[in-house]
Motif scaffolding. Structure first.
Motif, PDB file in Angstrom:
ATOM      1  N   ALA A  15       6.396 -27.690  -8.456  1.00 15.05           N
ATOM      2  CA  ALA A  15       5.072 -28.272  -8.219  1.00 15.05           C
ATOM      3  C   ALA A  15       5.136 -29.796  -8.164  1.00 15.05           C
ATOM      4  N   ALA A  36       4.855 -23.772  -2.621  1.00 15.19           N
ATOM      5  CA  ALA A  36       4.841 -24.999  -3.419  1.00 15.19           C
ATOM      6  C   ALA A  36       5.199 -26.225  -2.597  1.00 15.19           C
ATOM      7  N   THR A  63      -3.179 -19.343   2.662  1.00 16.39           N
ATOM      8  CA  THR A  63      -1.951 -19.351   1.857  1.00 16.39           C
ATOM      9  C   THR A  63      -1.586 -17.937   1.414  1.00 16.39           C
ATOM     10  N   VAL A  66      -0.852 -19.963  -5.235  1.00 20.77           N
ATOM     11  CA  VAL A  66       0.556 -19.928  -4.851  1.00 20.77           C
ATOM     12  C   VAL A  66       1.335 -18.944  -5.733  1.00 20.77           C
ATOM     13  N   LYS A 106      -6.729 -28.358  -8.259  1.00 20.80           N
ATOM     14  CA  LYS A 106      -5.298 -28.107  -8.479  1.00 20.80           C
ATOM     15  C   LYS A 106      -5.046 -26.835  -9.279  1.00 20.80           C
ATOM     16  N   LEU A 130       0.878 -26.188  -1.130  1.00 27.34           N
ATOM     17  CA  LEU A 130       0.307 -26.877  -2.285  1.00 27.34           C
ATOM     18  C   LEU A 130       0.031 -28.358  -2.015  1.00 27.34           C
ATOM     19  N   THR A 135      -2.874 -23.760  -7.585  1.00 28.90           N
ATOM     20  CA  THR A 135      -1.624 -23.412  -8.273  1.00 28.90           C
ATOM     21  C   THR A 135      -1.584 -21.919  -8.557  1.00 28.90           C
TER      22      THR A 135
END
Length: 440
Positions: A396, A124, A102, A145, A138, A128, A142
């Protein structure tokens, strides 16, 4: 009334207008126009026209819509999504491999678009959900990203550095070159953090199952073709520019044309893709044009009343601060403003004040442009009111709360602060490449 008080009133009025929810260009332009009329009389009506013609006569301005167009063509046509699939397979066996992929995806998207919002949108909506489905923590992903999207305003062709060059009157080519190594350094620091964290806490990032990775080598090599198009676009756009074969404007045209041809070659240049790309390009470009126009008018009034020299006298003569102490105070002011404003608004507000002051203090304005860009990205990723945090919340999946987003960003902000400190201690991280290219 003293000029210092006039400058303070202008600044306070502008902040008040922004806090009322007015559009950035409207708030700044209104204060600039009102102050000009009060200070200079009816002759001040020419100031906005002068600012507009100065803007439209600046030839590199053509690069802005072309770069934005290029990024949206690649995003809307799904070329960035193909690239993520390749990262998914080739890094799947590594602990935390999808998170590393990513970050690499964000570097490529940054090189294709130049906007942090575009990188966050792709991360996202593509990365994600995929990592959540694979059982990744998570909070960790998060932060990945959000941290990766911060590279969008640093790695060339950074749109924010183009705006800084316009307002600070610095060569955009030098700013782009100055952003290369700091951007790659920050990406490498993110990857190193992910590798170490996932080794210490393996449950945060499970590897991809053997069934999914048990793919013939021929199929894996086919997936690598997804990276060929972005690489070729980046080479033709940036490589030809650095080698001296194309100018800045020609380079942006090469990038936009290459992206269009790539989408057509993959048979994805549909009416929907063209419509969405044109609409978003027009929206972003017009927004930036109005903001720059307002900034030029505001800066003209500030220059006219001597606000820069007033601030210089306050910091250096009255408070007796050293140049580095003044610079640190300037960086802290970005962190404060970043709680309420985005990077473009901060640039418009402080550039007329800070850029001349940077020159007076003896710092390189090219180096300072990169430093500003990195600090602003930290500013609006910082709780409680960071601009990026709420943008991430809007994009998200429902399972990720605002508290998760706040927690996720802490280690990445710490890494970015470390990168800023390194850049301040070793300015050559940013300045070596521009100096090397100039020497050639």
């Amino acid at each position: 009334m003293s000029y210092e008080l006039i400058a303070l009133l202008m600044f306070a009025a502008m902040l008040l207008m922004l806090l009322t929810g007015q559009r950035i260009f409207g708030a700044i332009g209104f204060v600039a126009a009102g102050a000009a009329l009060l200070l200079y009389g009816q002759g001040a009506v020419e100031m906005p026209f002068n600012a507009a013609f100065r803007l439209f006569n600046w030839f590199p301005m053509l690069t802005l819509p072309l770069f934005v167009y290029m990024g949206y063509v690649l995003s809307e046509s799904g070329i960035a999504e193909d690239l993520y699939r390749a990262f998914h397979v080739w890094f799947g066996r590594l602990r935390g491999g999808l998170a590393i992929g990513t970050i690499l995806l964000m570097v490529v998207v940054s090189a294709m678009n130049g906007l942090s919002v575009a990188g966050m949108a792709i991360g996202a909506t593509i990365a994600l959900p995929e990592m959540l489905r694979r059982g990744y923590d998570k909070v960790l992903i998060t932060g990945v990203v959000q941290g990766g999207s911060s590279l969008g305003i640093l790695v060339p062709p950074s749109v924010v550095l183009v705006l800084y060059g316009m307002i600070a009157r610095q060569p955009v080519s030098q700013l782009w070159l100055a952003g290369v190594f700091p951007g790659l350094m920050m990406a490498a620091m993110f990857i190193l953090y992910i590798v170490i964290r996932c080794r210490l806490q393996p449950h945060l990032a499970p590897t991809v199952s053997e069934e999914e990775l048990n793919m013939p080598l021929r199929e894996k090599l086919k997936l690598l073709r997804a990276g060929i198009i972005p690489f070729l676009i980046f080479f033709f756009m940036t490589g030809l520019f650095v080698l001296g074969y194309t100018s800045l404007v020609e380079s942006s045209a090469v990038g936009a044309t290459s992206a269009t041809l790539a989408a057509a070659w993959k048979r994805r240049l549909t009416f929907r893709v063209l419509h969405e790309t044109a609409k978003k390009t027009l929206m972003i470009s017009c927004m930036f044009l109005w903001i720059i126009l307002a900034a030029l008018a505001f800066g003209a009034v500030f220059d006219g009343i001597g606000a820069v020299r007033a601030i210089e006298g306050l910091f250096i003569t009255r408070w007796e601060l050293s140049p580095w102490e003044v610079l640190i105070m300037m960086q802290l002011s970005y962190l404060l403003m970043g709680m309420f404003l985005d990077d473009t608004a901060m640039l418009v507000i402080v550039a007329p004040l800070y850029v001349p002051l940077v020159r007076m203090l003896g710092f390189d304005p090219i180096w300072y442009g990169v430093l500003y860009t990195m600090t602003c990205q930290i500013a609006y990723m910082t709780p409680p009111f960071g601009y990026n945090l709420f943008l991430m919340r809007a994009m998200a999946p429902p399972g990720i709360s605002l508290v998760d987003i706040y927690r996720s960003i802490i280690p990445f902000v710490a890494i970015m602060v470390a990168a800023v400190v390194l850049l301040m201690i070793f300015p050559q991280i940013a300045l070596w490449l521009p100096q090397y290219v100039n020497a050639r």
